[in-house]
Design a protein around this motif. Structure first.
Motif, PDB file in Angstrom:
ATOM      1  N   THR A 100     -33.662 -25.359  19.022  1.00  0.00           N
ATOM      2  CA  THR A 100     -33.889 -25.840  17.671  1.00  0.00           C
ATOM      3  C   THR A 100     -34.661 -24.739  16.957  1.00  0.00           C
ATOM      4  O   THR A 100     -35.341 -23.936  17.613  1.00  0.00           O
ATOM      5  N   THR A 392     -33.484 -32.813   9.110  1.00  0.00           N
ATOM      6  CA  THR A 392     -34.853 -32.393   8.821  1.00  0.00           C
ATOM      7  C   THR A 392     -35.230 -32.906   7.439  1.00  0.00           C
ATOM      8  O   THR A 392     -34.405 -33.456   6.711  1.00  0.00           O
ATOM      9  N   PRO A 401     -27.022 -32.636   9.031  1.00  0.00           N
ATOM     10  CA  PRO A 401     -25.780 -31.863   9.108  1.00  0.00           C
ATOM     11  C   PRO A 401     -24.564 -32.772   9.330  1.00  0.00           C
ATOM     12  O   PRO A 401     -24.593 -33.682  10.175  1.00  0.00           O
ATOM     13  N   ILE A 406     -24.058 -30.297   4.471  1.00  0.00           N
ATOM     14  CA  ILE A 406     -25.346 -30.950   4.706  1.00  0.00           C
ATOM     15  C   ILE A 406     -25.435 -32.160   3.786  1.00  0.00           C
ATOM     16  O   ILE A 406     -25.346 -32.029   2.561  1.00  0.00           O
ATOM     17  N   THR A 432     -29.076 -28.373  15.026  1.00  0.00           N
ATOM     18  CA  THR A 432     -30.444 -28.796  14.793  1.00  0.00           C
ATOM     19  C   THR A 432     -30.988 -28.034  13.599  1.00  0.00           C
ATOM     20  O   THR A 432     -30.558 -26.909  13.312  1.00  0.00           O
ATOM     21  N   MET A 433     -31.951 -28.640  12.904  1.00  0.00           N
ATOM     22  CA  MET A 433     -32.404 -28.073  11.635  1.00  0.00           C
ATOM     23  C   MET A 433     -33.924 -28.063  11.541  1.00  0.00           C
ATOM     24  O   MET A 433     -34.620 -28.820  12.222  1.00  0.00           O
ATOM     25  N   SER A 434     -34.418 -27.191  10.663  1.00  0.00           N
ATOM     26  CA  SER A 434     -35.827 -27.154  10.307  1.00  0.00           C
ATOM     27  C   SER A 434     -35.909 -26.454   8.954  1.00  0.00           C
ATOM     28  O   SER A 434     -34.890 -26.040   8.387  1.00  0.00           O
ATOM     29  N   SER A 435     -37.128 -26.311   8.450  1.00  0.00           N
ATOM     30  CA  SER A 435     -37.319 -25.591   7.193  1.00  0.00           C
ATOM     31  C   SER A 435     -38.673 -24.906   7.214  1.00  0.00           C
ATOM     32  O   SER A 435     -39.597 -25.335   7.922  1.00  0.00           O
ATOM     33  N   VAL A 440     -33.962 -23.244   4.536  1.00  0.00           N
ATOM     34  CA  VAL A 440     -33.440 -24.265   5.445  1.00  0.00           C
ATOM     35  C   VAL A 440     -32.788 -23.537   6.617  1.00  0.00           C
ATOM     36  O   VAL A 440     -32.010 -22.589   6.414  1.00  0.00           O
ATOM     37  N   GLU A 442     -30.657 -23.600  10.361  1.00  0.00           N
ATOM     38  CA  GLU A 442     -29.742 -24.310  11.251  1.00  0.00           C
ATOM     39  C   GLU A 442     -29.595 -23.541  12.560  1.00  0.00           C
ATOM     40  O   GLU A 442     -29.328 -22.331  12.547  1.00  0.00           O
TER      41      GLU A 442
END
Length: 452
Positions: A100, A392, A401, A406, A432-435, A440, A442
């Motif tokens: 991730t 996220t 996603p 998205i 999986t995502m985060s920021s 942003v 992926e």
């Protein structure tokens, strides 16, 4: 010598004052280092010591490490105040060691001096990157392959692969394991601590805030912030003190953590169903787990999907449902949920279900849809179908996603606000995502992609 003579002395019948006194025998000749063979021997010893020193140095961690830390201070990037109308790819990097996106320097780190950084891992190299451009700020490299890279204690934690170390054939680490763990300062990449342990191949790291637990099919290992082991659960590679583990012959199907506690779904030979066990992350004896609760579940293919306080949420198929257990192992609630035909049919990769923690909620990816659970009591709040990952939070919205891009959702009820098109170039696996700041991120398999 005549009687009455007081000036003469005798020793053993001899006059020691008159006559000849024999000289003291001379000491024998001193051993001298002057023969040719002595110099040859000395030269051999010096050469052997030099060669041994070179061999030790060549095999040492220092020789095998290439560290390029940064001494530049970077800032925390502010998140956008308004949701952007679109997102386009800004950069990408190979990062098979992260499952991730790994980031540092969120808004809550504004006063800690920790910069906003994206961390990638490939081969033996961990790299800290500029979130906006992907430019490398610092690197830490070993001559070993990475097993996994994660964040804990506001540090970057990297685990490296080693060989089997002559372990017996039946040991899960006999063909190699993830045995060297290194903590790096997140802002500079400098090495903070390093230890050895016995994690299995395919391990993932779970952070509960105070401890990190390395997952595995037969052994779970827990470390504190100085990388000292606080707990071992399962099949130990060297059983020094037997009969300390609560059960033997069990395999582990999924793992989750919360503050100071670890939950694991076990499949043991004594039971046809799965078993939920919760134990403490540390105890007086690191190889004697302190079990808080353990209960046999009403079925197989169970997964722990969330832990919060004293509550643990377990998902089961046929029919799809979420069971909530309290700190004593008592079932407190059962919630029906819709599941896809293939959901929960296999153990999650690394024994870790894909879950994102958000304010007041957990976002769980079942394999075909995203289910949002309340952090207060772990009841399902809403579900969005046909997703690729848990998602996220970004600019006040939930980003999840989906195959064509998205989905932008309301955090309150999951209502879809819109969809941002994203071309993933044929990638159909989990995302999986985060920021971090305005970016942003992926994780698409072995590739990390930054969108802006």
């Amino acid at each position: 010598m005549t009687h009455g003579d007081t000036t003469d002395e005798t020793v053993g019948g001899e006059d020691v004052l008159d006559g000849h006194v024999p000289p003291t025998p001379a000491a024998g000749p001193r051993t001298r280092f002057n023969r040719k063979r002595d110099y040859v021997l000395l030269a051999g010893i010096v050469v052997a010591l030099a060669v041994s020193g070179v061999v030790v140095w060549q095999r040492s961690d220092i020789r095998a490490t290439e560290s390029k830390p940064s001494n530049v201070r970077f800032d925390v990037l502010p998140a956008p105040e308004f949701f952007p109308p679109s997102l386009a790819e800004a950069w990408r990097a190979d990062s098979p060691a992260t499952w991730t996106p790994v980031t540092t320097g969120q808004l809550e780190d504004q006063n800690t001096g920790m910069a906003s950084t994206v961390v990638t891992g490939a081969g033996g190299e961990v790299a800290g990157r500029d979130p906006l451009t992907g430019d490398v700020r610092w690197t830490y490299k070993r001559d070993l392959d990475l097993c996994t890279v994660s964040m804990a204690w506001k540090k970057v934690v990297a685990v490296y692969r080693t060989d089997g170390n002559w372990l017996p054939e039946g040991d899960p680490r006999a063909g190699g394991g993830c045995s060297e763990v290194t903590a790096l300062k997140a802002d500079s990449g400098e090495r903070d601590a390093q230890r050895n342990f016995d994690a299995e191949l395919g391990t993932r790291l779970l952070d509960d805030g105070d401890h990190v637990t390395a997952t595995g099919s037969l052994l779970l290992l827990t470390l504190r912030s100085d990388l000292v082991k606080t707990m071992e659960y399962g099949q130990l590679p060297a059983m020094v003190n037997p009969n300390k583990q609560p059960r033997t012959g069990c395999s582990y199907e999924s793992v989750q953590v919360t503050s100071g506690k670890i939950g694991v779904i076990e499949h043991c030979g004594d039971y046809s169903a799965d078993q939920l066990t919760v134990y403490k992350a540390s105890a007086t004896d690191s190889d004697k787990p302190e079990v808080i609760s353990s209960v046999v579940l009403p079925g197989e293919s169970a997964q722990i999907v969330a832990m919060s306080g004293d509550f643990t949420a377990v998902a089961l198929p046929d029919p799809g449902r979420v069971l909530v257990y309290d700190g004593k192992g008592k079932l407190t609630a059962t919630h029906p949920i819709d599941l896809g035909d293939r959901d929960l049919r296999e153990n999650p990769v690394g024994r870790v279900p894909l879950v994102t923690t958000a304010t007041g909620a957990f976002y769980w990816f079942t394999g075909s849809r995203t289910v949002v659970l309340s952090a207060a009591d772990l009841r399902p709040l809403w579900t969005t179908p046909d997703t690729l990952g848990p998602g996220t939070i970004f600019a006040g919205r939930a980003l999840v996603p989906v195959p064509d891009g998205i989905a932008v959702l309301s955090q309150a009820d999951g209502a879809r606000v819109g969809t941002i098109p994203v071309d993933r170039e044929g990638h159909t696996g989990p995302v999986t995502m985060s920021s971090v700041g305005p970016m942003v991120l992926e994780q698409r398999g072995a590739t990390l992609v930054a969108l802006h």
